[in-house]
Design a protein around this motif. Structure first.
Motif, PDB file in Angstrom:
ATOM      1  N   GLY A  50       0.805  -1.205   0.000  1.00 57.98           N
ATOM      2  CA  GLY A  50       0.000   0.000   0.000  1.00 57.98           C
ATOM      3  C   GLY A  50       0.841   1.260   0.000  1.00 57.98           C
ATOM      4  O   GLY A  50       0.553   2.221  -0.724  1.00 57.98           O
ATOM      5  N   ASP A  85      -5.741  -2.395  -1.847  1.00 52.96           N
ATOM      6  CA  ASP A  85      -6.413  -1.144  -2.211  1.00 52.96           C
ATOM      7  C   ASP A  85      -7.459  -0.748  -1.171  1.00 52.96           C
ATOM      8  O   ASP A  85      -7.587   0.429  -0.819  1.00 52.96           O
ATOM      9  CB  ASP A  85      -7.081  -1.281  -3.580  1.00 52.96           C
ATOM     10  CG  ASP A  85      -6.080  -1.292  -4.729  1.00 52.96           C
ATOM     11  OD1 ASP A  85      -4.897  -0.994  -4.493  1.00 52.96           O
ATOM     12  OD2 ASP A  85      -6.492  -1.601  -5.861  1.00 52.96           O
ATOM     13  N   CYS A  90      -5.579   2.971  -1.459  1.00 55.46           N
ATOM     14  CA  CYS A  90      -4.666   3.257  -2.563  1.00 55.46           C
ATOM     15  C   CYS A  90      -5.179   2.568  -3.823  1.00 55.46           C
ATOM     16  O   CYS A  90      -6.226   1.910  -3.808  1.00 55.46           O
ATOM     17  CB  CYS A  90      -3.251   2.761  -2.232  1.00 55.46           C
ATOM     18  SG  CYS A  90      -3.143   0.968  -2.046  1.00 55.46           S
ATOM     19  N   SER A  91      -4.437   2.741  -4.902  1.00 52.27           N
ATOM     20  CA  SER A  91      -4.725   2.043  -6.149  1.00 52.27           C
ATOM     21  C   SER A  91      -3.406   1.456  -6.645  1.00 52.27           C
ATOM     22  O   SER A  91      -2.586   2.159  -7.242  1.00 52.27           O
ATOM     23  CB  SER A  91      -5.313   3.008  -7.178  1.00 52.27           C
ATOM     24  OG  SER A  91      -5.589   2.333  -8.388  1.00 52.27           O
TER      25      SER A  91
END
Length: 208
Positions: A50, A85, A90-91
């Protein structure tokens, strides 16, 4: 054989969450933050993945591509990314290598039997665009990496390359650098026209 600083990073081809990767082709003209983690769906690894995703812009600004690895399959990685995620806000878009047969982990000496016979420790390789290994770090399974230090080390390597200087303890971008003793005063006048502070003949500090 152990990999050493200055060695060419061994090439390999492997499946990843972004398809098949030929390592040297994938590097291109970028720097690489190549790092291993013990296993998918584990707590410390989830935070590290992450954090890497959260720092995507900072890595991109430095022309650095992150590349993860564990001894899990690509299918397991893809399922785990959903958890990363979700829990880390997050991505995650960088590739994670699948190394179920441990071939890459063995090639890069990421398996330390004192920690595990089958899972990789938390290894870090900073690799430059010439495919040379410039920095290594190894963390145990229970200790997450310090990403401030990883970014600081990348800044230091890139500054040292660009300015032909050395970096003092705890250096951060914008701090004074060291003029290496191998550079004479005459050479330094051309290379560092703003001058320097001479603390000792072998310790000359300058801004770059």
């Amino acid at each position: 054989m152990a990999l050493r600083l200055g060695d060419t990073a061994p090439n390999f081809s492997a499946e990843s969450t972004k398809g098949t990767i030929n390592f040297h082709d994938w590097i291109g003209d970028s720097w690489v933050f190549f790092f291993s983690h013990p296993a998918d769906f584990t707590p410390v690894c989830t935070t590290e993945m992450g954090r890497t995703a959260q720092l995507a812009e900072q890595f991109a600004e430095r022309n650095v591509k992150p590349l993860g690895l564990s001894t899990d399959t690509a299918e397991e990685h893809l399922k785990w990314i959903e958890d990363v995620d979700d829990t880390q806000s997050c991505s995650l878009d960088f590739p994670i290598l699948a190394d179920a047969d441990c071939s890459i982990a063995q090639l890069y000496d990421m398996i330390h039997p004192g920690e595990s016979e089958t899972a990789a420790v938390r290894s870090v390789f900073i690799i430059d665009p010439n495919k040379k290994i410039r920095l290594t770090m190894t963390y145990p399974m229970t200790v997450g990496r310090n990403f401030d230090e990883i970014l600081r080390a990348i800044d230091a390597l890139q500054t040292s390359d660009a300015k032909s200087c050395a970096l003092p303890a705890d250096w951060r971008k914008g701090d004074e650098c060291i003029i290496p003793p191998s550079i004479t005063d005459e050479q330094a006048k051309e290379m560092f026209p703003e001058g320097w502070r001479e603390l000792r003949p072998y310790l000359r500090m300058t801004k770059v």
